[in-house]
Write an enzyme that holds these catalytic residues in place. Structure first.
Site, mmCIF file in Angstrom:
data_model
loop_
_atom_site.group_PDB
_atom_site.id
_atom_site.type_symbol
_atom_site.label_atom_id
_atom_site.label_comp_id
_atom_site.label_asym_id
_atom_site.label_seq_id
_atom_site.Cartn_x
_atom_site.Cartn_y
_atom_site.Cartn_z
ATOM 1 N N LYS A 118 40.185 -9.312 121.649
ATOM 2 C CA LYS A 118 39.197 -10.309 120.462
ATOM 3 C C LYS A 118 37.862 -10.158 121.126
ATOM 4 O O LYS A 118 37.239 -10.743 119.769
ATOM 5 C CB LYS A 118 39.730 -11.693 121.119
ATOM 6 C CG LYS A 118 41.174 -11.759 120.927
ATOM 7 C CD LYS A 118 41.699 -13.442 120.849
ATOM 8 C CE LYS A 118 42.913 -13.580 120.402
ATOM 9 N NZ LYS A 118 43.994 -14.876 120.684
ATOM 10 N N LYS A 211 50.001 -4.704 115.197
ATOM 11 C CA LYS A 211 51.046 -6.135 115.838
ATOM 12 C C LYS A 211 50.869 -7.083 114.494
ATOM 13 O O LYS A 211 49.607 -7.001 113.906
ATOM 14 C CB LYS A 211 50.112 -6.894 116.822
ATOM 15 C CG LYS A 211 51.274 -7.490 117.324
ATOM 16 C CD LYS A 211 50.612 -8.520 118.508
ATOM 17 C CE LYS A 211 49.255 -9.125 118.380
ATOM 18 N NZ LYS A 211 48.919 -9.763 119.436
ATOM 19 N N LYS A 214 47.955 -12.972 112.788
ATOM 20 C CA LYS A 214 47.413 -14.119 111.772
ATOM 21 C C LYS A 214 46.006 -13.632 111.382
ATOM 22 O O LYS A 214 45.799 -14.196 110.321
ATOM 23 C CB LYS A 214 47.132 -15.460 112.695
ATOM 24 C CG LYS A 214 48.088 -15.687 112.933
ATOM 25 C CD LYS A 214 47.867 -16.914 113.704
ATOM 26 C CE LYS A 214 48.985 -18.269 114.694
ATOM 27 N NZ LYS A 214 48.646 -18.773 115.863
#
Ligand code: AMP
Ligand code: TRP
Length: 350
Positions: A118, A211, A214
């Site tokens: 992230k 993956k 969102k």
């Protein structure tokens, strides 16, 4: 002392709840209600750990918090028998995080792969909250002394950190813990991850090695819980596959990530094993299988989407569910904080 079994899990209100969240987490939340007392938390404090341009600002945060709550209820979580609330309503999450910040070690946090992903290249510019995120997660769970945590595969490392924090706290404060009536010196349990089912890691529909997420720029990479039947059908028909027919044995999926993903999704939605899916569809064309997949997917998700729509149309009702859940959660959290403060040696009014 054996700990009373209790389930806790959380989902971030960061928009675009998708099939991965549903199959990796929410389906198991629903299942655990049959055997355990469960606490399900909309983790709004985790949601603000990336820049405001990522989480969208105050109005978006409130909207997303209500939407995740609505998804919980629409998917079958019973907020009366169990507890549903948003994290920021209970001060204990932040308070216990501070104590755990002083128990956890920088070396432990430096190993967290989600932070590295992230934060990306510009790590100096990541928020301290993003770095500390796994400690807040440990506090979420241990504030309720929860023993079992249903999550998707991507949260496994964070759960291991929670276990390490619980263990080090019990070690560091062992004498004090015993002095406060816990004869075995164990105040916090070591929470067990429950990573179960055929879809613990749902992959992107555009790339079977990534993956489902969102934050993927392509909406075609995921099926959102709010997608209508036509959108679901389109996304599945366009999902990446390979030119081979489906294999008849699971082994044949090993080098075929896209096929493996779609078979796993079908199995999870239909409540059968991957092998059972292959027994039914092996040797056949992808187009036939995809049509069947559209059918189970729409059958499962359409009622959830329509219930979510009704719920979010009445924000006052959703907020009252969260307030009621928070009131009951606070009872447990306050008790944990009272004992924890005594164990640490913090003076409090008597
Ligand atoms: P998040 O949206 O990051 O708060 O995740 C909420 C829950 O969904 C966590 O238990 C995650 O492990 C799970 N989850 C998120 N993405 C996926 C995925 N692609 N496959 C399976 N589980 C997932
Ligand atoms: N970190 C989790 C995720 O992104 C969400 C979460 C926060 C959580 N606190 C938790 C999950 C406590 C389980 C238990 O998916």
């Amino acid at each position: 002392m054996a700990f009373v079994e209790r389930v806790f899990s959380g989902v971030q209100p960061t928009g675009n709840l998708h099939l991965g969240n549903y199959l990796g987490a929410i389906v198991n939340f629903v299942k655990m209600q049959q055997t355990h007392n469960c606490i399900y938390c909309v983790v709004d404090m985790h949601a603000i750990t990336q820049g405001v341009e990522v989480w969208g600002g105050p109005a978006e945060l409130a909207r997303n918090t209500r939407e995740v709550t609505a998804a919980f209820i629409a998917a079958g979580i019973d907020a009366k028998k169990h507890i549903v609330f948003n994290q920021s309503q209970i001060a204990g999450h932040a308070e216990l995080t501070w104590i755990f910040n002083c128990v956890a070690r920088i070396g432990w946090l430096n190993r967290m792969t989600q932070f590295k992903e992230k934060a990306g290249k510009d790590r100096e510019n990541a928020s301290i909250g993003l770095y500390d995120y796994p400690v807040l997660m440990a506090a979420d769970i241990l504030l309720y002394r929860a023993t079992h945590v249903p999550v998707g595969e991507d949260q496994k490392q964070h759960l291991e950190l929670s276990r390490d924090i619980a263990q080090k706290f019990n070690n560091d404060f062992g004498d004090s813990i015993r002095g406060h009536g816990f004869a075995d010196g164990l105040f916090f349990p070591q929470p067990e991850p429950l990573i179960t089912g055929p879809a613990t890691r749902v992959m992107s529909l555009r790339d079977g090695t990534k993956k489902m997420s969102k934050s993927d720029a392509s909406d075609n990479s995921r099926i959102n819980l709010t997608d209508d039947a036509d959108t679901i059908a389109q996304k599945i028909r366009r999902a990446k596959t390979d030119p081979e027919p489906l294999p008849s044995e699971e082994k044949g999926l090993e080098t075929r990530p896209e096929a493996d993903n779609l078979v796993g999704i079908y199995a999870a939605l239909a409540g059968i094993s991957k092998q059972e899916v292959l027994t039914q569809f092996g040797g056949g064309q992808f187009s036939t299988f995809k049509n069947a997949l559209v059918e189970v997917c729409v059958a499962k998700l359409a009622p959830i989407a329509s219930e979510m729509k009704k719920l979010v149309a009445d924000p006052g009702h959703v907020d009252s569910i969260l307030a009621d859940g928070a009131n009951r959660a606070r009872g447990i959290a306050d008790e944990t904080m009272r004992i924890t403060k005594d164990i640490v040696g913090f003076i409090r009014p008597r």
